[in-house]
Design an enzyme around this catalytic site. Structure first.
Site, PDB file in Angstrom:
ATOM      1  N   HIS A   1       0.855  -0.995   0.115  1.00  0.00           N
ATOM      2  CA  HIS A   1       0.032  -0.119   0.094  1.00  0.00           C
ATOM      3  C   HIS A   1       0.980   1.263  -0.045  1.00  0.00           C
ATOM      4  O   HIS A   1       1.893   1.251   0.801  1.00  0.00           O
ATOM      5  CB  HIS A   1      -0.872  -0.195   1.166  1.00  0.00           C
ATOM      6  CG  HIS A   1      -1.957   0.917   1.037  1.00  0.00           C
ATOM      7  ND1 HIS A   1      -2.155   2.319   1.199  1.00  0.00           N
ATOM      8  CD2 HIS A   1      -3.588   0.779   0.858  1.00  0.00           C
ATOM      9  CE1 HIS A   1      -3.454   2.796   1.133  1.00  0.00           C
ATOM     10  NE2 HIS A   1      -4.101   1.650   0.733  1.00  0.00           N
TER      11      HIS A   1
ATOM     12  N   ASP B   1      -7.800  -4.970   0.130  1.00  0.00           N
ATOM     13  CA  ASP B   1      -8.295  -5.936  -1.198  1.00  0.00           C
ATOM     14  C   ASP B   1      -8.012  -7.474  -0.724  1.00  0.00           C
ATOM     15  O   ASP B   1      -8.968  -8.378  -1.394  1.00  0.00           O
ATOM     16  CB  ASP B   1      -7.656  -5.689  -2.314  1.00  0.00           C
ATOM     17  CG  ASP B   1      -8.174  -4.216  -2.960  1.00  0.00           C
ATOM     18  OD1 ASP B   1      -9.518  -3.992  -2.653  1.00  0.00           O
ATOM     19  OD2 ASP B   1      -7.224  -3.510  -3.239  1.00  0.00           O
TER      20      ASP B   1
HETATM   21  N1  ACO Z   1       3.928  -7.832  -4.107  1.00  0.00           N
HETATM   22  C1  ACO Z   1       5.519  -8.007  -4.046  1.00  0.00           C
HETATM   23  N2  ACO Z   1       6.101  -7.014  -3.974  1.00  0.00           N
HETATM   24  C2  ACO Z   1       5.828  -5.876  -3.700  1.00  0.00           C
HETATM   25  C3  ACO Z   1       4.239  -5.710  -3.603  1.00  0.00           C
HETATM   26  C4  ACO Z   1       3.442  -6.739  -3.888  1.00  0.00           C
HETATM   27  N3  ACO Z   1       2.112  -6.571  -4.018  1.00  0.00           N
HETATM   28  N4  ACO Z   1       4.277  -4.101  -3.424  1.00  0.00           N
HETATM   29  C5  ACO Z   1       5.516  -3.974  -3.561  1.00  0.00           C
HETATM   30  N5  ACO Z   1       6.232  -4.834  -3.510  1.00  0.00           N
HETATM   31  C6  ACO Z   1       7.749  -4.276  -3.316  1.00  0.00           C
HETATM   32  C7  ACO Z   1       8.073  -3.629  -4.773  1.00  0.00           C
HETATM   33  O1  ACO Z   1       8.574  -4.637  -5.892  1.00  0.00           O
HETATM   34  C8  ACO Z   1       9.490  -2.862  -4.439  1.00  0.00           C
HETATM   35  O2  ACO Z   1      10.339  -3.860  -4.130  1.00  0.00           O
HETATM   36  P1  ACO Z   1      11.773  -3.281  -4.285  1.00  0.00           P
HETATM   37  O3  ACO Z   1      12.195  -2.022  -3.393  1.00  0.00           O
HETATM   38  O4  ACO Z   1      12.904  -4.628  -4.287  1.00  0.00           O
HETATM   39  O5  ACO Z   1      11.852  -2.974  -5.923  1.00  0.00           O
HETATM   40  C9  ACO Z   1       8.789  -2.448  -3.046  1.00  0.00           C
HETATM   41  O6  ACO Z   1       7.934  -3.608  -2.675  1.00  0.00           O
HETATM   42  C10 ACO Z   1       8.105  -1.146  -2.949  1.00  0.00           C
HETATM   43  O7  ACO Z   1       7.229  -1.275  -3.864  1.00  0.00           O
HETATM   44  P2  ACO Z   1       6.483   0.203  -4.611  1.00  0.00           P
HETATM   45  O8  ACO Z   1       5.791  -0.251  -5.898  1.00  0.00           O
HETATM   46  O9  ACO Z   1       7.524   1.183  -4.559  1.00  0.00           O
HETATM   47  O10 ACO Z   1       5.542   0.376  -3.479  1.00  0.00           O
HETATM   48  P3  ACO Z   1       4.265   1.712  -3.681  1.00  0.00           P
HETATM   49  O11 ACO Z   1       4.218   2.179  -2.494  1.00  0.00           O
HETATM   50  O12 ACO Z   1       4.598   2.617  -4.788  1.00  0.00           O
HETATM   51  O13 ACO Z   1       3.290   0.823  -4.058  1.00  0.00           O
HETATM   52  C11 ACO Z   1       1.014  -0.548  -4.559  1.00  0.00           C
HETATM   53  C12 ACO Z   1       1.980   0.459  -3.584  1.00  0.00           C
HETATM   54  C13 ACO Z   1       1.012   0.340  -5.944  1.00  0.00           C
HETATM   55  C14 ACO Z   1      -0.188  -0.560  -3.898  1.00  0.00           C
HETATM   56  C15 ACO Z   1       1.905  -1.706  -4.824  1.00  0.00           C
HETATM   57  O14 ACO Z   1       2.152  -2.401  -3.314  1.00  0.00           O
HETATM   58  C16 ACO Z   1       1.133  -2.823  -5.652  1.00  0.00           C
HETATM   59  O15 ACO Z   1       1.252  -2.682  -6.781  1.00  0.00           O
HETATM   60  N6  ACO Z   1       0.306  -3.745  -4.843  1.00  0.00           N
HETATM   61  C17 ACO Z   1      -0.402  -4.729  -5.679  1.00  0.00           C
HETATM   62  C18 ACO Z   1      -1.588  -4.378  -6.181  1.00  0.00           C
HETATM   63  C19 ACO Z   1      -2.499  -3.904  -5.066  1.00  0.00           C
HETATM   64  O16 ACO Z   1      -2.883  -4.823  -4.021  1.00  0.00           O
HETATM   65  N7  ACO Z   1      -3.273  -2.603  -4.915  1.00  0.00           N
HETATM   66  C20 ACO Z   1      -4.266  -2.298  -3.957  1.00  0.00           C
HETATM   67  C21 ACO Z   1      -3.920  -1.069  -3.168  1.00  0.00           C
HETATM   68  S1  ACO Z   1      -4.955  -0.727  -1.872  1.00  0.00           S
HETATM   69  C22 ACO Z   1      -6.450   0.060  -2.647  1.00  0.00           C
HETATM   70  O17 ACO Z   1      -6.029   0.642  -3.720  1.00  0.00           O
HETATM   71  C23 ACO Z   1      -7.717  -0.243  -2.071  1.00  0.00           C
END
Ligand code: ACO
Length: 376
Positions: A259, A313
């Protein structure tokens, strides 16, 4: 000029009295009340009143508000006929966005956005939206459309229109709790969208339909569908480790985890986890819950150190499946609830409006001579 952080992360772009989030500690409050307390003790109608008035209603205020909402379950004009002629292959989020926009065509004064008019239109959309989704779902399945029943609560009425039978008290309560948990969440992408659109003094219909478009994206509200698809792809709990490890090795995101704000357990997921477990046991879906739980354990081991935990979610997928909702209705469910948050933010924005107009940092070339087309 220093560029703003990518994705405007951490930028304060509005003031709100509706929801407070502490992502490090895993706290979410609506008007100061912990989300868990509301999920356990409130109703969706009461929560909407709280968000829009920033105080809990008295008994008579709640009764009046609920009665007012129930008057708005039935769609205006010939919307019902229009829904029953839509292509059956249409996707429910596209139907909801289009039909919310279409509501403006039946409003004799669609652009009025003084406080009283905006609130009135918001209440209309909140009341109509479940009817739009339920009518369309039955239409595409070739089933007779069930008209709303104003004697029923928001949650019970929706499940009744969808399934053609009254929900059990447990199902009604579970769905009502899901509506409470999804109602508001700070300046998330779709809420920001609402505020951006209304800040031009555009109309309520444009603001809410734009927000529905934002919510549909797989990085926002669309993630709950992604969770269910992933659970369906995993044959049994014994396959969870292999699937999750493969995905992580390919740098795929595991849907329902991570998140932008929470770097701790999403407090909405805490309640949903308990709810999902109970519903899975009651409805013969224990293996679904077990797969979810196993994914969470492996993610805890692999990525919790990065602050990646289940978000709202993750367990809402199992919960919605157990309630009997078809996969492509998961994100519309989120929208039905979040309309209340969008509308509350819209009212706040209108109270002290200033047009959103950020700058972009230009990174292209300068002083380039125009080249005639035959010379390119
Ligand atoms: N699975 C595996 N690894 C993850 C995940 C995940 N769901 N989310 C983040 N990471 C990892 C990234 O790969 C990254 O790793 P790295 O530093 O080695 O490159 C690190 O964690 C940081 O990730 P970011 O993408 O920079 O985190 P950000 O805060 O920008 O993204 C987001 C948040 C977009 C929600 C992301 O976690 C994601 O895409 N999750 C999956 C989709 C999801 O569940 N969305 C719902 C969000 S809640 C809502 O809208 C109600």
């Amino acid at each position: 000029m220093t560029a703003a952080p990518k994705g405007l992360e951490g930028v304060v772009a509005a003031e709100t009295e509706m929801s407070f989030i502490d992502g490090e500690k895993g706290i979410l409050e609506y008007v100061g009340i912990a989300i868990d307390d509301l999920a356990r003790n409130s109703s969706f109608e009461e929560t909407v009143f709280l968000l829009w008035n920033r105080k809990l209603p008295t008994k008579s205020e709640l009764a009046a508000f609920s009665a007012d909402l129930r008057k708005r379950y039935a769609l205006p004009g010939d919307m019902k006929q229009r829904i029953s002629t839509l292509p059956k292959t249409a996707q429910p989020m596209h139907v909801l966005r289009t039909m919310v926009s279409m509501l403006s065509l039946f409003d004799p004064d669609p652009n009025a956005n003084d406080a009283a008019s905006a609130r009135e239109k918001a209440l209309n959309i909140l009341g109509y939206a479940p009817t739009i989704v339920a009518y369309f779902d039955r239409h595409r399945k070739g089933l007779p459309l069930i008209d709303p029943d104003p004697k029923l609560s928001f949650a019970a009425n929706f499940l009744y229109m969808l399934n053609g039978e009254h929900p059990t008290p447990t199902m009604e309560r579970a769905f009502d709790a899901c509506m409470i948990l999804h109602a508001d969440h700070g300046l998330n992408n779709s809420t920001f969208t609402t505020r951006v659109v209304i800040s031009t003094l555009s109309d309520v219909y444009s603001a809410i339909s734009a927000a529905i478009g934002s919510l549909r994206g797989p990085l926002h509200g669309g993630a709950n569908e992604g969770v269910m698809k992933m659970l369906n792809e995993i044959p049994s709990v014994g396959d969870v480790r292999r699937v999750v490890e493969d995905k992580l090795a390919r740098k795929d995101k595991i849907m329902g985890f991570g998140h932008r704000v929470y770097k701790n357990y999403d407090p909405r997921a805490t309640y949903l986890k308990t709810l999902a477990k109970k519903l899975a046991e009651d409805t013969g879906n224990v293996s679904l819950y077990e797969k979810s739980h196993a994914i969470e354990q492996i993610m805890e081991e692999k990525v919790a150190a990065k602050g990646i935990y289940p978000n709202v979610d993750f367990y809402s997928a199992t919960t919605y499946h157990c309630i009997g909702l078809q996969l492509d209705l998961f994100t519309p469910m989120f929208a039905l609830s979040r309309i209340s948050g969008w509308a509350g933010h819209m009212l706040e924005q209108l109270e002290g409006n200033r047009l959103y107009r950020p700058k972009a940092e230009y990174t292209g070339p300068h002083g380039v001579a125009y080249t005639a087309i035959e010379k390119r």
